[in-house]
Design a protein around this motif. Structure first.
Motif, PDB file in Angstrom:
ATOM      1  N   TYR A  67      48.065  33.747  36.651  1.00 40.22           N
ATOM      2  CA  TYR A  67      46.774  33.543  37.299  1.00 40.22           C
ATOM      3  C   TYR A  67      47.055  32.535  38.404  1.00 40.22           C
ATOM      4  CZ  TYR A  67      44.765  35.113  32.825  1.00 40.22           C
ATOM      5  OH  TYR A  67      44.455  35.795  31.685  1.00 40.22           O
ATOM      6  N   VAL A  69      44.976  30.220  41.812  1.00 36.82           N
ATOM      7  CA  VAL A  69      43.854  29.977  42.716  1.00 36.82           C
ATOM      8  C   VAL A  69      44.436  29.496  44.036  1.00 36.82           C
ATOM      9  CG1 VAL A  69      42.017  29.546  41.039  1.00 36.82           C
ATOM     10  CG2 VAL A  69      43.481  27.674  41.739  1.00 36.82           C
ATOM     11  N   PHE A  87      40.611  33.541  43.380  1.00 30.85           N
ATOM     12  CA  PHE A  87      41.261  33.641  42.075  1.00 30.85           C
ATOM     13  C   PHE A  87      42.102  34.899  42.122  1.00 30.85           C
ATOM     14  CE2 PHE A  87      41.607  35.318  37.777  1.00 30.85           C
ATOM     15  CZ  PHE A  87      41.990  34.194  37.058  1.00 30.85           C
ATOM     16  N   ALA A  89      44.523  37.424  39.974  1.00 31.82           N
ATOM     17  CA  ALA A  89      45.086  37.884  38.702  1.00 31.82           C
ATOM     18  C   ALA A  89      46.320  38.698  39.067  1.00 31.82           C
ATOM     19  CB  ALA A  89      44.059  38.728  37.949  1.00 31.82           C
ATOM     20  N   LYS A 107      41.572  36.866  31.014  1.00 29.22           N
ATOM     21  CA  LYS A 107      41.191  36.532  32.395  1.00 29.22           C
ATOM     22  C   LYS A 107      39.750  36.045  32.530  1.00 29.22           C
ATOM     23  CE  LYS A 107      40.260  39.759  35.207  1.00 29.22           C
ATOM     24  NZ  LYS A 107      39.196  40.121  36.049  1.00 29.22           N
ATOM     25  N   ASP A 108      38.781  36.786  32.014  1.00 30.06           N
ATOM     26  CA  ASP A 108      37.378  36.415  32.227  1.00 30.06           C
ATOM     27  C   ASP A 108      37.055  35.060  31.620  1.00 30.06           C
ATOM     28  OD1 ASP A 108      36.854  38.651  33.738  1.00 30.06           O
ATOM     29  OD2 ASP A 108      36.186  39.836  32.027  1.00 30.06           O
ATOM     30  N   LYS A 111      38.703  32.398  33.789  1.00 29.07           N
ATOM     31  CA  LYS A 111      37.995  32.272  35.066  1.00 29.07           C
ATOM     32  C   LYS A 111      36.689  31.492  34.901  1.00 29.07           C
ATOM     33  CE  LYS A 111      36.240  35.412  37.711  1.00 29.07           C
ATOM     34  NZ  LYS A 111      35.904  36.703  38.210  1.00 29.07           N
ATOM     35  N   ILE A 117      34.948  29.463  41.740  1.00 29.66           N
ATOM     36  CA  ILE A 117      35.736  30.546  42.339  1.00 29.66           C
ATOM     37  C   ILE A 117      34.797  31.448  43.115  1.00 29.66           C
ATOM     38  CG2 ILE A 117      36.994  32.664  41.776  1.00 29.66           C
ATOM     39  CD1 ILE A 117      38.293  30.975  39.517  1.00 29.66           C
ATOM     40  N   GLU A 120      37.598  37.109  43.834  1.00 31.23           N
ATOM     41  CA  GLU A 120      38.628  37.457  42.863  1.00 31.23           C
ATOM     42  C   GLU A 120      39.463  38.608  43.396  1.00 31.23           C
ATOM     43  OE1 GLU A 120      39.167  39.526  38.524  1.00 31.23           O
ATOM     44  OE2 GLU A 120      37.378  38.319  38.820  1.00 31.23           O
ATOM     45  N   GLN A 122      42.671  41.268  42.190  1.00 30.56           N
ATOM     46  CA  GLN A 122      43.595  41.797  41.191  1.00 30.56           C
ATOM     47  C   GLN A 122      44.781  42.298  41.987  1.00 30.56           C
ATOM     48  OE1 GLN A 122      43.124  42.185  37.858  1.00 30.56           O
ATOM     49  NE2 GLN A 122      40.935  42.038  37.560  1.00 30.56           N
TER      50      GLN A 122
END
Length: 139
Positions: A67, A69, A87, A89, A107-108, A111, A117, A120, A122
């Motif tokens: 992960y 940021v 963010f 992933a 993840k959730d 987060k 954040i 997001e 992926q």
């Protein structure tokens, strides 16, 4: 405080570093990893405010999930200086299936621990975290 779905706790240092990035802007980015043996998310790397986006993407391992940021500064068409906290992933195709599952299921919850954040992403390969992608998602 562990996540019921994956049993992952979030180390206090993760929240502390994120607050520093968000409020004091003392970091450009933070890379987090899941320590499977300790069943918790920990800070793996912190980027200095002077580091570039390339430094950030270079700190994402080629074949392991993470992960991250990233505090992205940009200028709008109206010439306003803005910043967005992304963010990411990171789940490369070459990483282990078990690792991908653990990161996806945690993840959730992770987060939610990082309040503030704004965007997001992926990503499964470097093109999905390219600077052009970041720029287009920022506005």
């Amino acid at each position: 405080m562990a996540n019921a779905a994956s049993g992952m706790a979030v180390h206090d240092d993760c929240k502390l570093r994120f607050l520093e990035l968000k409020a004091k802007r003392t970091h450009r980015f933070i890379v987090f990893k899941i320590e499977e043996k300790q069943k918790q998310v920990v800070v793996e790397k912190v980027g200095e405010p002077t580091q570039s986006y390339e430094d950030f993407t270079a700190s994402l391992p080629v074949d392991e999930c993470r992960y991250a940021v990233y505090d992205f500064d940009y200028v709008t068409e109206e010439n306003c200086q803005k910043s967005r906290i992304f963010f990411v992933a990171w789940s490369p195709d070459t990483s282990r299936v078990r690792s991908k599952m653990i990161y996806a299921s945690s993840k959730d919850r992770f987060k939610r621990e990082l309040d503030g954040i704004q965007v997001e992403l992926q990503a499964t390969d470097p093109t999905e975290v390219g600077l052009d992608v970041i720029k287009s998602r920022a506005s």
